[in-house]
Scaffold this motif. Structure first.
Motif, PDB file in Angstrom:
ATOM      1  N   CYS A   1       0.813  -1.224   0.000  1.00 44.79           N
ATOM      2  CA  CYS A   1       0.000   0.000   0.000  1.00 44.79           C
ATOM      3  C   CYS A   1       0.843   1.270   0.000  1.00 44.79           C
ATOM      4  CB  CYS A   1      -0.940   0.008   1.207  1.00 44.79           C
ATOM      5  SG  CYS A   1      -2.238  -1.227   1.086  1.00 44.79           S
ATOM      6  N   ILE A   2       2.117   1.136  -0.309  1.00 49.23           N
ATOM      7  CA  ILE A   2       2.960   2.334  -0.366  1.00 49.23           C
ATOM      8  C   ILE A   2       2.540   3.183  -1.568  1.00 49.23           C
ATOM      9  CG2 ILE A   2       5.301   3.140  -0.840  1.00 49.23           C
ATOM     10  CD1 ILE A   2       6.355   0.847   0.844  1.00 49.23           C
ATOM     11  N   PRO A   3       2.238   4.449  -1.355  1.00 46.62           N
ATOM     12  CA  PRO A   3       1.819   5.297  -2.476  1.00 46.62           C
ATOM     13  C   PRO A   3       3.018   5.864  -3.231  1.00 46.62           C
ATOM     14  CG  PRO A   3       1.783   6.555  -0.461  1.00 46.62           C
ATOM     15  CD  PRO A   3       2.228   5.168  -0.086  1.00 46.62           C
ATOM     16  N   PHE A   4       2.745   6.439  -4.375  1.00 49.61           N
ATOM     17  CA  PHE A   4       3.799   7.209  -5.027  1.00 49.61           C
ATOM     18  C   PHE A   4       4.247   8.318  -4.089  1.00 49.61           C
ATOM     19  CE2 PHE A   4       2.139   6.292  -9.566  1.00 49.61           C
ATOM     20  CZ  PHE A   4       2.985   5.202  -9.671  1.00 49.61           C
ATOM     21  N   SER A   5       5.518   8.608  -4.122  1.00 53.02           N
ATOM     22  CA  SER A   5       6.012   9.765  -3.387  1.00 53.02           C
ATOM     23  C   SER A   5       5.736  11.012  -4.223  1.00 53.02           C
ATOM     24  CB  SER A   5       7.508   9.589  -3.126  1.00 53.02           C
ATOM     25  OG  SER A   5       7.949  10.533  -2.194  1.00 53.02           O
ATOM     26  N   VAL A   6       6.040  12.168  -3.659  1.00 58.20           N
ATOM     27  CA  VAL A   6       5.595  13.420  -4.281  1.00 58.20           C
ATOM     28  C   VAL A   6       6.175  13.601  -5.685  1.00 58.20           C
ATOM     29  CG1 VAL A   6       7.469  14.808  -3.280  1.00 58.20           C
ATOM     30  CG2 VAL A   6       5.256  15.869  -3.792  1.00 58.20           C
ATOM     31  N   ASP A   7       7.344  13.049  -5.937  1.00 58.79           N
ATOM     32  CA  ASP A   7       7.954  13.246  -7.252  1.00 58.79           C
ATOM     33  C   ASP A   7       7.357  12.332  -8.317  1.00 58.79           C
ATOM     34  OD1 ASP A   7       9.112  11.482  -5.453  1.00 58.79           O
ATOM     35  OD2 ASP A   7      10.984  11.349  -6.547  1.00 58.79           O
ATOM     36  N   MET A   8       6.590  11.341  -7.921  1.00 60.64           N
ATOM     37  CA  MET A   8       5.885  10.481  -8.878  1.00 60.64           C
ATOM     38  C   MET A   8       4.376  10.723  -8.814  1.00 60.64           C
ATOM     39  SD  MET A   8       7.709   8.052 -10.602  1.00 60.64           S
ATOM     40  CE  MET A   8       6.830   6.496 -10.596  1.00 60.64           C
ATOM     41  N   ALA A   9       3.965  11.702  -8.005  1.00 58.56           N
ATOM     42  CA  ALA A   9       2.552  11.843  -7.635  1.00 58.56           C
ATOM     43  C   ALA A   9       1.641  12.024  -8.831  1.00 58.56           C
ATOM     44  CB  ALA A   9       2.388  13.017  -6.679  1.00 58.56           C
ATOM     45  N   TYR A  10       2.145  12.623  -9.895  1.00 57.05           N
ATOM     46  CA  TYR A  10       1.252  13.013 -10.993  1.00 57.05           C
ATOM     47  C   TYR A  10       1.261  11.991 -12.118  1.00 57.05           C
ATOM     48  CZ  TYR A  10       2.239  17.083  -8.214  1.00 57.05           C
ATOM     49  OH  TYR A  10       2.410  17.910  -7.155  1.00 57.05           O
ATOM     50  N   THR A  11       1.756  10.791 -11.824  1.00 57.25           N
ATOM     51  CA  THR A  11       1.795   9.755 -12.854  1.00 57.25           C
ATOM     52  C   THR A  11       0.388   9.331 -13.248  1.00 57.25           C
ATOM     53  OG1 THR A  11       3.895   8.989 -11.951  1.00 57.25           O
ATOM     54  CG2 THR A  11       2.735   7.488 -13.433  1.00 57.25           C
TER      55      THR A  11
ATOM     56  N   HIS B   1      10.601  11.404   8.071  1.00 58.00           N
ATOM     57  CA  HIS B   1      10.438  11.543   6.623  1.00 58.00           C
ATOM     58  C   HIS B   1       9.157  10.828   6.214  1.00 58.00           C
ATOM     59  CE1 HIS B   1      14.798  12.659   5.317  1.00 58.00           C
ATOM     60  NE2 HIS B   1      14.539  13.098   6.531  1.00 58.00           N
ATOM     61  N   THR B   2       8.474  11.365   5.217  1.00 60.19           N
ATOM     62  CA  THR B   2       7.189  10.808   4.798  1.00 60.19           C
ATOM     63  C   THR B   2       7.175  10.634   3.275  1.00 60.19           C
ATOM     64  OG1 THR B   2       6.202  13.002   4.572  1.00 60.19           O
ATOM     65  CG2 THR B   2       6.019  11.934   6.722  1.00 60.19           C
ATOM     66  N   TRP B   3       6.148   9.946   2.775  1.00 60.16           N
ATOM     67  CA  TRP B   3       6.057   9.758   1.320  1.00 60.16           C
ATOM     68  C   TRP B   3       5.916  11.087   0.608  1.00 60.16           C
ATOM     69  CZ3 TRP B   3       7.951   5.349   0.733  1.00 60.16           C
ATOM     70  CH2 TRP B   3       7.590   4.268   1.518  1.00 60.16           C
ATOM     71  N   GLN B   4       5.173  12.005   1.179  1.00 66.09           N
ATOM     72  CA  GLN B   4       4.951  13.296   0.512  1.00 66.09           C
ATOM     73  C   GLN B   4       5.905  14.368   1.008  1.00 66.09           C
ATOM     74  OE1 GLN B   4       3.077  12.904  -2.021  1.00 66.09           O
ATOM     75  NE2 GLN B   4       2.442  10.879  -1.328  1.00 66.09           N
ATOM     76  N   GLY B   5       6.669  14.077   2.031  1.00 65.46           N
ATOM     77  CA  GLY B   5       7.685  15.008   2.498  1.00 65.46           C
ATOM     78  C   GLY B   5       7.112  16.244   3.166  1.00 65.46           C
ATOM     79  N   PHE B   6       7.983  17.191   3.428  1.00 61.81           N
ATOM     80  CA  PHE B   6       7.582  18.467   4.038  1.00 61.81           C
ATOM     81  C   PHE B   6       7.741  19.541   2.972  1.00 61.81           C
ATOM     82  CE2 PHE B   6       7.976  22.375   6.345  1.00 61.81           C
ATOM     83  CZ  PHE B   6       7.139  22.226   7.436  1.00 61.81           C
ATOM     84  N   SER B   7       6.628  20.196   2.635  1.00 58.15           N
ATOM     85  CA  SER B   7       6.621  21.121   1.494  1.00 58.15           C
ATOM     86  C   SER B   7       6.334  22.540   1.941  1.00 58.15           C
ATOM     87  CB  SER B   7       5.555  20.704   0.479  1.00 58.15           C
ATOM     88  OG  SER B   7       5.816  19.412  -0.010  1.00 58.15           O
ATOM     89  N   THR B   8       7.069  23.476   1.352  1.00 54.80           N
ATOM     90  CA  THR B   8       6.776  24.897   1.530  1.00 54.80           C
ATOM     91  C   THR B   8       6.631  25.526   0.154  1.00 54.80           C
ATOM     92  OG1 THR B   8       9.144  25.392   1.659  1.00 54.80           O
ATOM     93  CG2 THR B   8       7.971  25.123   3.741  1.00 54.80           C
ATOM     94  N   GLY B   9       5.732  26.508   0.069  1.00 51.45           N
ATOM     95  CA  GLY B   9       5.484  27.139  -1.222  1.00 51.45           C
ATOM     96  C   GLY B   9       5.704  28.634  -1.181  1.00 51.45           C
ATOM     97  N   GLU B  10       6.044  29.195  -2.335  1.00 48.66           N
ATOM     98  CA  GLU B  10       6.168  30.649  -2.469  1.00 48.66           C
ATOM     99  C   GLU B  10       5.766  31.020  -3.888  1.00 48.66           C
ATOM    100  OE1 GLU B  10      10.225  32.169  -2.679  1.00 48.66           O
ATOM    101  OE2 GLU B  10      10.947  30.127  -2.810  1.00 48.66           O
ATOM    102  N   TRP B  11       5.189  32.188  -4.010  1.00 51.69           N
ATOM    103  CA  TRP B  11       4.790  32.649  -5.338  1.00 51.69           C
ATOM    104  C   TRP B  11       5.946  33.352  -6.014  1.00 51.69           C
ATOM    105  CZ3 TRP B  11       0.646  30.983  -7.747  1.00 51.69           C
ATOM    106  CH2 TRP B  11      -0.401  30.452  -6.982  1.00 51.69           C
ATOM    107  N   VAL B  12       6.224  32.951  -7.228  1.00 53.59           N
ATOM    108  CA  VAL B  12       7.201  33.635  -8.077  1.00 53.59           C
ATOM    109  C   VAL B  12       6.400  34.168  -9.255  1.00 53.59           C
ATOM    110  CG1 VAL B  12       9.330  33.428  -9.394  1.00 53.59           C
ATOM    111  CG2 VAL B  12       8.975  31.988  -7.369  1.00 53.59           C
TER     112      VAL B  12
ATOM    113  N   TRP C   1      -5.097   8.674  -6.927  1.00 51.38           N
ATOM    114  CA  TRP C   1      -4.354   7.426  -7.039  1.00 51.38           C
ATOM    115  C   TRP C   1      -3.551   7.180  -5.765  1.00 51.38           C
ATOM    116  CZ3 TRP C   1      -4.398   3.173  -9.687  1.00 51.38           C
ATOM    117  CH2 TRP C   1      -3.272   2.339  -9.695  1.00 51.38           C
ATOM    118  N   GLN C   2      -3.849   6.109  -5.068  1.00 50.39           N
ATOM    119  CA  GLN C   2      -3.156   5.713  -3.855  1.00 50.39           C
ATOM    120  C   GLN C   2      -3.361   6.698  -2.698  1.00 50.39           C
ATOM    121  OE1 GLN C   2       0.743   5.374  -5.639  1.00 50.39           O
ATOM    122  NE2 GLN C   2       0.569   3.155  -5.743  1.00 50.39           N
ATOM    123  N   ALA C   3      -4.387   7.559  -2.836  1.00 49.49           N
ATOM    124  CA  ALA C   3      -4.772   8.455  -1.731  1.00 49.49           C
ATOM    125  C   ALA C   3      -3.599   9.273  -1.198  1.00 49.49           C
ATOM    126  CB  ALA C   3      -5.419   7.653  -0.596  1.00 49.49           C
ATOM    127  N   GLN C   4      -2.843   9.837  -2.119  1.00 50.02           N
ATOM    128  CA  GLN C   4      -1.723  10.672  -1.677  1.00 50.02           C
ATOM    129  C   GLN C   4      -2.254  12.013  -1.193  1.00 50.02           C
ATOM    130  OE1 GLN C   4       1.144  10.669  -5.141  1.00 50.02           O
ATOM    131  NE2 GLN C   4      -0.540   9.443  -5.913  1.00 50.02           N
TER     132      GLN C   4
END
Lengths: 347, 287
Positions: B80-90, B137-148, B116-119
């Motif tokens: 039941c391991i989901p895609f990690s964030v770098d594969m999330a949009y497959t 550490h998690t499958w989706q990691g720790f994310s921060t966002g900023e507007w460019v 898909w896989q309830a990410q």
């Protein structure tokens, strides 16, 4: 057939860290968890879940202190391991920031000095289990004796010098030992100790906090390096893999195979089952490669030339403990196992 | 009077300024339907074992992937391991929503759920720092966002060990992922850049596209592991070096072995010029 259901636990720092778990349209947020920072000169406290907190040494993952696990109830504070012993004041201060209840038990996962060096000082900072009301009592523990140190009997034998080497100071020695496969304790929740024979040493214990759903592993699991198996102290590669499998048998993740049971390693970051799976798989793969070459009659030099740990070295090899050294250790361990195949509990 | 006019003018300017900022920060919230046309053979059927061309892997990644056996997914701990964030949009559609601070109504995070896989992940927008390395550490990691400008830049750390591709190419827990969310009308393009000091020599870049799908409802993805194969407990499926019979599977597509091995050089157009002309299948004689 094994079916797993999500293990629900209370709101935890881990859960707050992982995500705001909600699915829906725009949402209003709960108060954010305070940001974590890495303290260079003090122990870093991380509230894992339930009644358990992990203390990671000054400087974080780079610290040579073994991790200290702190479990609290209204009655007492229980520690798993005591650090290296050269920062006791800071360790005691960090423990008291977690709980003001007296330290009554210290469990040693093994005899290594980075896990037992603080035994004496941290025990003296606490009190034994029991007490003496004013003017009452007899046959009651001396309150000046400090906390009780618990370990597998092989830890006492090793620290006490019975298995060679200079004996540790008396105050550092476990006062309560066990020789059975399991041992137990209660401090607001059930605490189980599982002896994992012939893993890092012959005296390793896994400590399972059942209600909190946290396992403290000592050096059987680390996120920082290959396992530092001590063959001279009774460790073995097969016993180490068996110990990791024991952790996997105990751990049950939540949805998406994440969280659920949390794992506090001997060194490095707080983990869960998936991290242990990756580590176990790595050891099995390298062990199998070495074993295959041994069966083909190759020498240590020939085996090392094939670099059986090559694909993992950039992640797990560290200064003073290279992939080549680890492979050499596996060769020695497998040869020893072949000579004496009865490794108890090695599954 | 002049003072009053000045105050009104300043207020209007301030409003325009705020409106300008809000305009630049594109609203990403809503339902998004996946568009599968890009790299479809890699995302649908998937790349074959040993097919590493165009990916900037190092020798360690290649060695690890050559030991990889697909059966590893059958062990209960990996089912039941989901895609990690770098594969999330497959695969799969997704939803993005705003998470607001109640008193101020400021957006402090974006939530994102991939079908898909309830990410599920949180992208913190409130300027908080990334936690120390000793945090989980998690499958989706720790994310921060900023507007460019009108682009959302998301930086993710604290990832678990996962896969760069589905044929066993590894991505380590030391990797950093940077994503750029770019919305053009009803089209959302996400560019993902993976930098991994353990298993890649150059950043690995992919883009994926979504279309706005306001009437969409996401499916649940319940997954519970179970023992499905009667075999010795704690089996770890893998190939010993030199024994993997599947590595030349990619040659069925006419690709030369030197390209299949992958590496940064195979990602550049100049590499194609170094290859021999592909053998053409024999043509039937014309009558």
């Amino acid at each position: 057939m094994r079916r797993r259901v999500p293990c629900l636990v209370g709101v935890t720092a881990v859960a707050a860290f992982v995500a705001l778990a909600r699915t829906g349209t725009d949402a209003q947020a709960p108060a954010p968890a305070p940001a974590l920072e890495n303290r260079a000169n003090d122990f870093n406290a991380f509230t894992v879940q339930g009644a358990v907190t992990a203390l990671i040494g000054p400087g974080g993952n780079a610290s040579t202190q073994g991790n200290i696990t702190v479990q609290v109830s209204d009655d007492a504070t229980v520690l798993v391991d005591s650090g290296r012993g050269d920062a006791n004041d800071r360790a005691i201060a960090a423990i008291r920031r977690v709980s003001n209840r007296p330290v009554r038990f210290i469990i040693n996962t093994q005899a290594g000095r980075d896990h037992t060096g603080g035994n004496e000082a941290l025990a003296k900072s606490g009190r034994p289990y029991g007490g003496r009301a004013s003017g009452a009592g007899f046959l009651i523990a001396d309150q000046g004796a400090g906390a009780t140190i618990i370990a597998h009997e092989n830890v006492l034998a090793r620290l006490g010098g019975a298995k060679g080497g200079a004996p540790a100071p008396f105050g550092m020695l476990p006062g309560e030992t066990y020789f059975t496969p399991e041992h137990e304790l209660f401090n607001g929740e059930a605490i189980q100790l599982f002896h994992t024979p012939a893993a890092i040493t012959d005296g390793d214990s896994l400590v399972f906090f059942r209600r909190s759903d946290v396992i403290s592993t000592g050096d059987v699991f680390t996120t920082q390096s290959y396992p530092r198996i001590d063959l001279a102290a009774g460790g073995s590669i097969n016993g180490e893999i068996a110990a990791l499998n024991r952790i996997l048998d105990l751990a049950i993740p939540r949805a998406t195979q994440e969280g659920g049971t949390y794992i506090i390693p001997g060194h490095g970051r707080v983990s869960d089952e998936a991290d242990v799976v990756e580590y176990r798989d790595m050891l099995v793969i390298i062990r199998d490669r070495v074993q295959d070459l041994l069966k083909k009659g190759q020498t240590l030099a020939q085996i090392q030339a094939t670099k059986p740990s090559f694909d993992y070295d950039r992640r797990y090899a560290v200064a003073g403990y290279t992939g080549e050294q680890f492979v050499s250790l596996i060769v020695d361990s497998l040869k020893a196992s072949a000579a004496t195949p009865a490794v108890r509990s090695a599954r | 009077m002049r003072s009053a006019i000045l105050r009104v003018s300043l207020s209007l300017l301030a409003l325009l300024g705020v409106a300008g900022v809000a305009h630049a920060q594109v609203d990403l919230s809503g339902e998004w339907g996946l568009r599968m046309h890009e790299d479809q053979p890699w995302r649908g059927p998937g790349q074959l074992p040993g097919e590493f061309q165009g990916i900037p892997i190092n020798a360690e990644a290649r060695a690890k992937a050559e030991s990889w056996m697909a059966s590893v997914y059958t062990i209960p701990e990996r089912q039941c391991i989901p895609f990690s964030v770098d594969m999330a949009y497959t695969f799969g559609n997704m939803r993005i929503w705003k998470i607001k601070d109640a008193p101020s109504q400021e957006v402090i995070a974006l939530g994102q759920h991939n079908e898909w896989q309830a990410q599920e992940r949180t992208i913190w927008m409130d300027g908080r720092p990334h936690p120390p390395e000793w945090a989980p550490h998690t499958w989706q990691g720790f994310s921060t966002g900023e507007w460019v400008g009108a682009t959302l830049k998301v930086t993710t750390t604290h990832l678990k060990m996962a896969y760069l591709e589905r044929n066993g190419l590894p991505r380590s827990d030391q990797a950093t992922v940077v994503e750029y969310y770019m919305r053009h009308g009803d089209v959302l393009t996400i560019a993902t850049i993976v930098t991994d000091p353990v298993y890649t020599t150059e950043p690995w870049v992919r883009t994926r596209n979504y279309g706005a799908a306001p009437n969409q409802e996401l499916n649940a993805y319940p997954c519970r592991p179970a023992v499905e194969i009667d075999r010795e407990a704690h089996t770890v499926p893998h190939y010993l070096p030199g024994t993997n019979p599947t590595l030349d599977a990619g040659m069925r597509n006419g690709l030369p072995r030197v390209a299949l091995r992958g590496g940064a050089e195979t990602a550049y157009p100049e590499f194609a010029k170094t290859l021999p002309a592909p053998a053409r299948p024999a043509q039937p004689e014309k009558k």
